[in-house]
Write a protein that holds these residues in place. Sequence first.
Motif, PDB file in Angstrom:
ATOM      1  N   UNK A  75     -17.453 -23.232  -5.256  1.00 61.50           N
ATOM      2  CA  UNK A  75     -18.148 -24.228  -6.166  1.00 61.50           C
ATOM      3  C   UNK A  75     -18.279 -25.368  -6.155  1.00 61.50           C
ATOM      4  N   UNK A  76     -17.249 -25.674  -6.313  1.00 62.73           N
ATOM      5  CA  UNK A  76     -17.008 -27.586  -5.685  1.00 62.73           C
ATOM      6  C   UNK A  76     -17.422 -27.914  -3.735  1.00 62.73           C
ATOM      7  N   UNK A  77     -17.842 -27.485  -3.407  1.00 66.88           N
ATOM      8  CA  UNK A  77     -17.935 -27.784  -2.377  1.00 66.88           C
ATOM      9  C   UNK A  77     -19.351 -27.612  -2.275  1.00 66.88           C
ATOM     10  N   UNK A  78     -20.575 -26.823  -3.158  1.00 67.35           N
ATOM     11  CA  UNK A  78     -21.694 -26.709  -3.241  1.00 67.35           C
ATOM     12  C   UNK A  78     -22.005 -27.246  -4.088  1.00 67.35           C
ATOM     13  N   UNK A  79     -21.500 -28.040  -5.302  1.00 65.93           N
ATOM     14  CA  UNK A  79     -21.823 -29.121  -6.416  1.00 65.93           C
ATOM     15  C   UNK A  79     -22.022 -30.373  -5.319  1.00 65.93           C
TER      16      UNK A  79
END
Length: 104
Positions: A75-79
């Motif tokens: 999720x952090x990488x996508x954000x």
Amino acid sequence: MTVMNPAAMLFALALLGGLASVFGAFQAHFDVATIVLAIMAGNLAWWLGLSHTVSRLSHRVPGSRMGTVNRYAGIALMVFGVALLARGGWSLDPERLHAVVATL
């Protein structure tokens, strides 16, 4: 993986540029090859050490917890990716790119 890492590549270019400005132009290809090999060896040592540490400590983390960590990391990488796209980091303006390359 390290060769395609933009941060590692920019670090190598900055290091070569900084050393060239301090010591003058490199006199032989051997000098440049030595620096490039040193950077590659440092990256290799980093990845081997990181992989070794993770493999030694991974048995201490339960599988369910690792799944949770992986989900949050994804999720952090996508954000971060969406933030870069929204900021316009995906566009390659030829004029700006030429100016950056010319300064190297």
